[in-house]
Motif scaffolding. Structure first.
Motif, PDB file in Angstrom:
ATOM      1  N   PRO A 258       0.817  -1.225   0.000  1.00 11.51           N
ATOM      2  CA  PRO A 258       0.000   0.000   0.000  1.00 11.51           C
ATOM      3  C   PRO A 258       0.845   1.268   0.000  1.00 11.51           C
ATOM      4  O   PRO A 258       2.013   1.255   0.429  1.00 11.51           O
ATOM      5  N   PRO A 259       0.269   2.367  -0.487  1.00 12.24           N
ATOM      6  CA  PRO A 259       0.977   3.655  -0.478  1.00 12.24           C
ATOM      7  C   PRO A 259       1.497   4.000   0.922  1.00 12.24           C
ATOM      8  O   PRO A 259       0.772   3.901   1.906  1.00 12.24           O
ATOM      9  N   GLY A 260       2.760   4.396   0.977  1.00 15.60           N
ATOM     10  CA  GLY A 260       3.367   4.765   2.238  1.00 15.60           C
ATOM     11  C   GLY A 260       4.201   3.672   2.880  1.00 15.60           C
ATOM     12  O   GLY A 260       4.945   3.931   3.833  1.00 15.60           O
ATOM     13  N   THR A 261       4.121   2.443   2.346  1.00 15.51           N
ATOM     14  CA  THR A 261       4.822   1.319   2.968  1.00 15.51           C
ATOM     15  C   THR A 261       6.329   1.492   2.900  1.00 15.51           C
ATOM     16  O   THR A 261       7.043   1.279   3.892  1.00 15.51           O
ATOM     17  N   ASN A 262       6.844   1.862   1.737  1.00 13.03           N
ATOM     18  CA  ASN A 262       8.298   1.973   1.608  1.00 13.03           C
ATOM     19  C   ASN A 262       8.864   3.154   2.392  1.00 13.03           C
ATOM     20  O   ASN A 262       9.993   3.099   2.875  1.00 13.03           O
ATOM     21  N   GLU A 263       8.069   4.207   2.516  1.00  7.79           N
ATOM     22  CA  GLU A 263       8.483   5.300   3.400  1.00  7.79           C
ATOM     23  C   GLU A 263       8.577   4.798   4.842  1.00  7.79           C
ATOM     24  O   GLU A 263       9.501   5.153   5.584  1.00  7.79           O
TER      25      GLU A 263
END
Length: 427
Positions: free
Chosen positions: A124-129
């Motif tokens: 999901p968006p934000g996971t790698n951050e």
């Protein structure tokens, strides 16, 4: 040549490992499932994907590809760590990142020198951050790592073609430091490289699958309207497909989309949007249409067989699409379960999968499966079904109904053999 550890020997991990090895890299594919690794080391491939077995065998023999269940060792000995583990859906639609977290814990416990950690898994968006921040919170020096989001865009059944002939390669990065290495990771020819932020790469993946799913649901709803007006939907699809703004891909009407990507990713994107208080009315409609396709085709069948109790129904194709053995979210399975619930005796045939489900009879022979059947349903558009011997089908059946739930047959040929053709948006 680069030294790469691919963590995860599932569909994405195996196809990616084989392709990277073919590009000349030294690839170690690791997985905690010992039985799977033992199978691979014996030359046995746990999934069906055209061309994969030969590619793996060639690169194992030339020394470019290795399999191991020692995940710690693989992570420790390679500079590039590519995470390709599953992110299955939870009941609420969110993605279960447990496997990703497990890999991160192993990296954090072994990191001693510079690593490029590439997330290939769909997250999901934000996971790698969050991953980047997790490394910092654990006291890992920023000089020792770079986090990269590199989503896959593979079609099951054509995954190797997609890897060797990509229409784009997407990298999300936090810094410019890994870019030089990333440009050499894949043999790309003139393929566009898209560099964006970590969350930007995640969104490209989700938006791509959401748009493809939208095209499919649009096609299915348009086919329903065509059916009401006695219009041939294939003609409409051809007209739409010639428009370069639209394109022909993903405009086929039928039982709807399934598999491990589109249903899961749509629900995950919807969940992610709702966490930020964003309405998802279009995504809701796409899912609603898709979820109603099985009922639509059953109603079509009921026009000739109002009561399915004790009727023998044969279903050809059980995988979610042709050229794969993947049953995840397969519309064919959903159809079979509904037939059983309505009291039908269900018989199945699939070129690759021997389906084991309560209440069905699975056949190894295509034509034997239709013996004494009241109706035959094409639920997956395998190529061999297009060219079936319909005279033999007719002689074996007790009924004469052919329900084309993938709009893949020639109605005229079916009728010439004394059979009743049923479709949606095909007369």
């Amino acid at each position: 040549m680069m030294n790469i550890c691919v963590v995860g020997a599932g569909y994405v991990g195996l196809t990616t490992s084989a392709a990277l090895a073919e590009f000349g890299h030294d690839v170690q594919c690791v997985d905690i499932e010992q039985s799977k690794i033992e199978m691979l080391n014996q030359g046995l491939i746990p999934i069906y994907e055209p061309g994969l077995e030969e590619l793996i065998q060639r690169n194992v023999q030339n020394g470019n590809l290795h399999f191991s269940f020692d995940v710690n060792e693989g992570i420790k000995n390679n500079q590039i760590i590519l995470i390709a583990v599953g992110t299955p859906p939870k009941e609420d639609g969110s993605s279960d990142l447990g496997y990703v977290h497990n890999v991160l814990e192993l990296i954090l416990s072994t990191i001693q020198d510079y690593k490029i950690v590439i997330t290939k898994s769909t997250v999901p968006p934000g996971t790698n951050e969050w991953i980047h921040q997790r490394f910092l919170d654990e006291g890992i020096d920023e000089k020792l790592f770079d986090i990269v989001s590199n989503p896959e865009f593979l079609r099951e059944g054509a995954a190797l073609w997609d890897i060797f002939h990509p229409n784009k390669i997407v990298f999300g990065t936090k810094t410019k430091r890994p870019i030089k290495v990333l440009k050499k990771l894949y043999q790309r020819g003139r393929t566009p490289l898209i560099f964006t932020s970590l969350t930007g790469a995640e969104m490209i993946k989700y938006a791509s699958n959401a748009f493809l799913a939208t095209k499919i649901s649009f096609a299915n709803e348009t086919a329903r309207i065509c059916d009401a007006y006695n219009v041939e939907y294939p003609d409409v699809a051809q007209g739409l497909g010639t428009d370069p703004r639209i394109g022909r891909d993903f405009l086929n009407a039928g039982l709807g989309f399934g598999g491990s990507c589109l249903p899961k990713d749509l629900r995950s994107l919807k969940y992610s949007a709702q966490r930020k208080n964003v309405d998802t009315r279009l995504l809701d409609a796409v899912l609603e249409i898709n979820n109603s396709q099985v009922d639509l085709y059953l109603r079509k069948l009921n026009t000739f067989l109002p009561d399915l109790t004790d009727k023998k129904i044969t279903v050809w194709g059980v995988t979610f699409k042709p050229n794969t053995d993947d049953l995840r979210f397969s519309p064919a399975i959903a159809l079979i379960n509904e037939l059983i619930n309505k009291g039908a005796h269900v018989h199945t045939y699939d070129p690759v999968v021997q389906l084991q489900l309560p209440g069905i009879c699975c056949h190894a022979d295509q034509y034997e499966s239709v013996t004494d059947s009241d109706a035959l349903i094409i639920a997956t558009e395998w190529e061999q079904f297009h060219n079936s011997n319909w005279a033999e089908v007719k002689s074996g059946m007790s009924g004469s109904i052919i329900l084309d739930a993938r709009n893949c047959l020639e109605a005229e040929i079916i009728r010439k053999n004394g059979l009743i053709y049923l479709g949606v948006g095909k007369q």
